[in-house]
Design an enzyme around this catalytic site. Structure first.
Site, short mmCIF file in Angstrom:
data_model
loop_
_atom_site.label_atom_id
_atom_site.label_comp_id
_atom_site.label_asym_id
_atom_site.label_seq_id
_atom_site.Cartn_x
_atom_site.Cartn_y
_atom_site.Cartn_z
N HIS A 16 0.78 -1.03 0.00
CA HIS A 16 0.06 0.01 -0.01
C HIS A 16 0.87 1.31 0.02
CE1 HIS A 16 -2.91 -2.61 2.30
NE2 HIS A 16 -3.51 -2.49 1.12
N LYS A 40 -16.73 -7.15 6.34
CA LYS A 40 -15.77 -7.76 6.37
C LYS A 40 -15.53 -7.58 8.20
CE LYS A 40 -12.88 -7.30 2.42
NZ LYS A 40 -11.64 -6.59 1.85
N ARG A 89 -2.02 -6.23 -8.45
CA ARG A 89 -1.07 -7.24 -8.12
C ARG A 89 -0.84 -8.34 -9.23
NH1 ARG A 89 -3.08 -7.73 -2.38
NH2 ARG A 89 -4.79 -7.46 -3.53
N SER A 127 -2.63 -7.81 2.92
CA SER A 127 -2.85 -7.57 4.40
C SER A 127 -3.10 -8.85 5.09
CB SER A 127 -4.06 -6.61 4.80
OG SER A 127 -4.07 -5.40 4.11
P1 ADP Z 1 -9.88 -3.85 -0.40
O1 ADP Z 1 -10.41 -4.57 0.91
O2 ADP Z 1 -10.64 -2.80 -0.80
O3 ADP Z 1 -9.19 -4.78 -1.37
P2 ADP Z 1 -7.25 -3.51 0.59
O4 ADP Z 1 -6.66 -2.60 1.77
O5 ADP Z 1 -6.97 -4.88 0.81
O6 ADP Z 1 -8.69 -3.12 0.28
O7 ADP Z 1 -6.24 -2.87 -0.78
C1 ADP Z 1 -6.52 -1.52 -1.25
C2 ADP Z 1 -6.24 -1.29 -2.62
O8 ADP Z 1 -4.74 -1.73 -2.47
C3 ADP Z 1 -6.69 -2.47 -3.50
O9 ADP Z 1 -6.70 -1.69 -4.86
C4 ADP Z 1 -5.61 -3.59 -3.59
O10 ADP Z 1 -5.39 -4.25 -4.84
C5 ADP Z 1 -4.25 -2.59 -3.43
N1 ADP Z 1 -3.19 -3.36 -3.19
C6 ADP Z 1 -3.39 -4.30 -1.88
N2 ADP Z 1 -2.07 -4.59 -1.71
C7 ADP Z 1 -1.24 -4.32 -2.74
C8 ADP Z 1 0.09 -4.44 -3.24
N3 ADP Z 1 1.02 -5.49 -2.50
N4 ADP Z 1 0.60 -3.89 -4.23
C9 ADP Z 1 -0.22 -3.15 -4.80
N5 ADP Z 1 -1.57 -2.94 -4.57
C10 ADP Z 1 -2.08 -3.59 -3.56
#
Ligand code: ADP
Length: 160
Positions: A16, A40, A89, A127
């Site tokens: 992130h 969630k 990703r 995460s």
């Molecule tokens: P959500 O529950 O909306 O998917 P996340 O917190 O898991 O929220 O992710 C928020 C955004 O960050 C999403 O667009 C996800 O694809 C992106 N994201 C999460 N991890 C990575 C990473 N390692 N590299 C690039 N983008 C990421």
């Protein structure tokens, strides 16, 4: 250009942070939005996620963190943002992300979704993975900011 970057950030990872840092270099202002998602069950409370994100982005002047409820498109509108940032990703991200982007576009076609490609070293990172690694007391320093690693220790310290 004002951009919003919505997500659960439960918790924020270095993946992130990489997207936030790179976007901050092309947007005038980036607002990271932590979504209150009732579907969630989060590990960290909203206050904890907010604190960790604020700490993580504190050195980047044009980034701010907010929480929001409801639809991302409304969050973007309320903040005068023209762009929604999402990270991509692996190929499996593509389908759901494209679906969300199409719905948002149908709700307001003046707001664009921009996909940022993950850096290679973060392409496996989520995460969920970070929580799993922390739970089994393995090294998380390469996966999450220090404040999150500390918080994991606090959470899991007595449980294992
Ligand atoms: P959500 O529950 O909306 O998917 P996340 O917190 O898991 O929220 O992710 C928020 C955004 O960050 C999403 O667009 C996800 O694809 C992106 N994201 C999460 N991890 C990575 C990473 N390692 N590299 C690039 N983008 C990421």
């Amino acid at each position: 250009m004002i951009a919003v970057y919505p997500g659960s950030f439960d918790p924020v990872t270095l993946g992130h942070l990489d997207i936030i840092t790179r976007t901050s270099q092309i947007a005038d202002k980036l607002i990271v939005g932590i979504l209150v998602n009732n579907n969630k069950q989060p590990m960290f409370t909203m206050d904890e996620r907010l604190m960790m994100l604020n700490e993580t982005v504190k050195g980047i002047p044009n980034v701010e963190v907010q929480t929001f409820e409801g639809m991302t498109i409304d969050f973007a509108r309320q903040n005068g943002a023209k762009v929604i940032i999402r990270g991509l990703r692996v190929i499996s991200d593509y389908e759901s992300e494209m679906q969300i982007a199409q719905v948002n576009r149908s709700l307001d076609d003046s707001i664009e979704t921009l996909f940022m490609a993950t850096s290679l070293e973060h392409s496996f990172l989520s995460s969920t993975i970070a929580k799993e690694v922390a739970y089994y007391d393995r090294e998380v320093e390469k996966l999450v900011p220090k404040i999150v690693a500390d918080k994991f220790r606090e959470k899991f310290g007595t449980k294992r």
